[in-house]
Design a protein around this motif. Structure first.
Motif, mmCIF file in Angstrom:
data_model
loop_
_atom_site.group_PDB
_atom_site.id
_atom_site.type_symbol
_atom_site.label_atom_id
_atom_site.label_comp_id
_atom_site.label_asym_id
_atom_site.label_seq_id
_atom_site.Cartn_x
_atom_site.Cartn_y
_atom_site.Cartn_z
ATOM 1 N N ASP A 95 -13.073 0.500 -1.099
ATOM 2 C CA ASP A 95 -12.386 1.595 -0.413
ATOM 3 C C ASP A 95 -12.601 2.927 -1.114
ATOM 4 O O ASP A 95 -12.472 3.993 -0.495
ATOM 5 C CB ASP A 95 -10.878 1.326 -0.341
ATOM 6 N N ARG B 279 -6.705 -4.592 1.389
ATOM 7 C CA ARG B 279 -7.978 -3.871 1.243
ATOM 8 C C ARG B 279 -8.770 -4.420 0.045
ATOM 9 O O ARG B 279 -8.520 -5.509 -0.433
ATOM 10 C CB ARG B 279 -7.714 -2.369 1.115
ATOM 11 N N THR C 122 -7.311 7.646 3.450
ATOM 12 C CA THR C 122 -8.389 6.793 2.935
ATOM 13 C C THR C 122 -9.218 7.462 1.843
ATOM 14 O O THR C 122 -10.103 6.824 1.267
ATOM 15 C CB THR C 122 -9.343 6.383 4.067
ATOM 16 N N LEU D 160 -16.392 2.008 5.656
ATOM 17 C CA LEU D 160 -15.180 1.406 5.107
ATOM 18 C C LEU D 160 -15.036 -0.055 5.511
ATOM 19 O O LEU D 160 -14.445 -0.865 4.781
ATOM 20 C CB LEU D 160 -13.951 2.183 5.580
ATOM 21 N N HIS E 245 -6.549 -0.641 -4.772
ATOM 22 C CA HIS E 245 -6.445 -0.561 -3.314
ATOM 23 C C HIS E 245 -5.109 -1.080 -2.790
ATOM 24 O O HIS E 245 -4.263 -1.576 -3.531
ATOM 25 C CB HIS E 245 -7.580 -1.360 -2.692
#
Length: 282
Positions: free
Chosen positions: A27, A23, A265, A175, A19
């Motif tokens: 994810d 993050r 994403t 998320l 990530h």
């Protein structure tokens, strides 16, 4: 270092997904599940929480929050996975910081890898990073906040993450859930060690520019088939850098996503399809 594992824990084909800076490994839930649905028992997808994030421990010395540390951690993790079940085919998906870690793993000769990296996906990152993006990230990094609900935290994160592109409320909440943990004084706070911001705040424009040559050398040494994903409006990976990456080193294949900045994403169907198709190719 904690990691999330999807698919067959005995599969020889391992896809490591790493990530971005602030993050964590969840994810990749959507794209990991898509790969498992396509490949069945033939793949294992491993998504670590890089140290200082998610379920992983925090470092005593904030200066350790740097790519060389993360590369060493990934080698240790891969060694453990290889002991559990032989890794015969290794692929890498890295978003932003995770892509730089991937360059360190795939572009450094002589590392004790269980298998060479054969497929490399760099998600909105390259050897040259735009300074204004570093400054933008530095404005919010380390401010972990306190929230009453996951929805409140999700709303706050959206204010600094609109460049991720369109998401439904349900997608953004999914998320956001793994991005928070209980605050010691009640409520919720972001999942990461605020000290991950220390090295970034100490970085100067001159030092960043000096480091680019070393990262280009890593990129030029990559032998894996390489896919470069870019948000068409990214402020971190310029189009000029992306195009240069298609013409040197592993000569990455470039796919750009309209309506997206830094960073895709990998939740939207077109992003998932492009990524999974590349990583599962024979």
């Amino acid at each position: 270092m904690a990691y999330w594992s999807w698919g067959n824990p005995r599969a020889g084909h391992v896809v490591v997904c790493v990530h971005g800076l602030s993050r964590q490994g969840r994810d990749f839930d959507v794209v990991a599940q898509a790969m498992v649905q396509r490949a069945g028992d033939a793949v294992r997808v491993v998504c670590p929480d890089v140290v200082g994030r998610g379920r992983s421990d925090w470092l005593r010395d904030p200066q350790g929050y740097a790519v060389p540390t993360y590369v060493g951690d990934m080698l240790a993790m891969l060694g453990q996975l290889h002991q559990e079940a032989p890794v015969t085919d290794l692929s890498w998906l890295g978003t932003s910081m995770g892509g730089l870690v991937g360059l360190g793993v795939a572009g450094t000769p002589g590392l004790p890898l269980p298998a060479p990296v054969r497929r490399l996906v760099l998600n909105d990152v390259g050897p040259t990073i735009q300074w204004q993006a570093i400054q933008r990230i530095g404005e919010y990094l380390g401010k972990t906040g306190r929230f009453e609900t996951v929805q409140q935290a999700a709303d706050a994160m959206w204010q600094i993450s609109t460049s991720f592109g369109p998401h439904t409320p349900e997608q953004w909440l999914a998320l956001s859930g793994p991005m928070v943990k209980p605050h010691p004084e009640g409520g919720l706070t972001l999942h990461y060690d605020p000290a991950i911001a220390v090295p970034l705040r100490a970085l100067t424009k001159e030092a960043a520019e000096q480091g680019q040559a070393a990262v280009w050398a890593l990129y030029d040494a990559v032998t894996a088939r390489t896919l470069l994903l870019r948000g068409a409006h990214s402020d971190l990976l310029s189009r000029d850098t992306a195009l240069e990456m298609t013409g040197r080193g592993p000569r990455a294949t470039l796919i750009e996503f309209m309506g997206v900045g830094h960073a895709p994403t990998l939740v939207a169907p077109d992003q998932v399809d492009a990524t999974a198709t590349f990583l599962l190719a024979p």
